[in-house]
Design a protein around this motif. Structure first.
Motif: not given
Length: 157
Positions: A29-31, A11-17, A1-9
C-alpha cells in the motif's frame, strides 16, 4: 512531511480495503500510494519524491556500516591483542540544520566503535571518539563521504 503522512494514510486505506494489516500489505500500500502521489507530483511538493529513496539509501548504508563495525568490535573484544587506536577527532560539518546534525550525530553514535561527544556551539564541527582512528583524516573523510553525504541527500541540501 505531510506527503509522508498522506502516503501512510494511503497504505492504511489499502490494507483496510484488503482487510489485512500484515507488513507485506502495508508495504504494498505504501508503494502504491507513493506511485499515486508521484503521478500527481506536479500538484505536490517535489522534495518528497527525492527524500524517500534517499531515506532508503541512508537506511541501507547504515545497516551495512552497522554490521561491519559490529564484526570489527566483536573481533577485537575476543582477541588477545585488540587492534584498536582510540582517538578523539574533529569532523567539520557541511550540514547546518538541527535535524541534520541530530541525525548525523546519532547515526555516528549508534555505530559501534564511534561516539559523538559534542557539537560545536557554532555548529561547525563534531567531536567524535573513535576506537579505530589510525588515520584521523581518512576517518573524517569516510564519515563525510558516507553518512554526512547521505544525510544531506535526505534533507535535500
Amino acid at each position: 512531511m505531510t506527503l509522508f503522512f498522506l502516503n501512510i494514510l494511503l497504505a492504511v486505506i489499502w490494507a483496510t480495503l484488503w482487510n489485512s494489516f500484515t507488513l507485506l500489505t502495508l508495504a504494498g500500500g505504501f508503494a502504491l500510494g507513493f506511485a499515486a502521489l508521484w503521478l500527481a507530483r506536479g500538484l505536490l511538493a517535489p522534495h518528497y519524491f527525492r527524500a524517500v529513496p534517499a531515506v532508503l539509501a541512508l537506511a541501507g548504508f547504515f545497516i551495512v556500516e552497522l554490521v561491519k563495525s559490529c564484526i570489527l568490535v566483536a573481533r577485537d573484544c575476543i582477541a588477545p591483542r585488540p587492534n584498536i587506536h582510540p582517538a578523539i577527532v574533529r569532523m567539520p560539518l557541511d550540514v547546518r540544520s538541527d535535524a541534520e546534525i541530530f541525525l548525523l550525530a546519532n547515526l555516528i553514535t549508534l555505530t559501534p566503535g564511534t561516539l559523538t561527544l559534542d557539537v560545536a556551539a557554532d555548529r561547525s564541527f563534531l567531536l567524535i571518539h573513535a576506537i579505530y582512528a589510525t588515520d584521523e583524516a581518512a576517518l573524517v573523510a569516510e564519515l563525510k563521504a558516507g553518512m554526512e553525504h547521505r544525510v544531506r541527500k535526505v534533507f535535500g541540501t
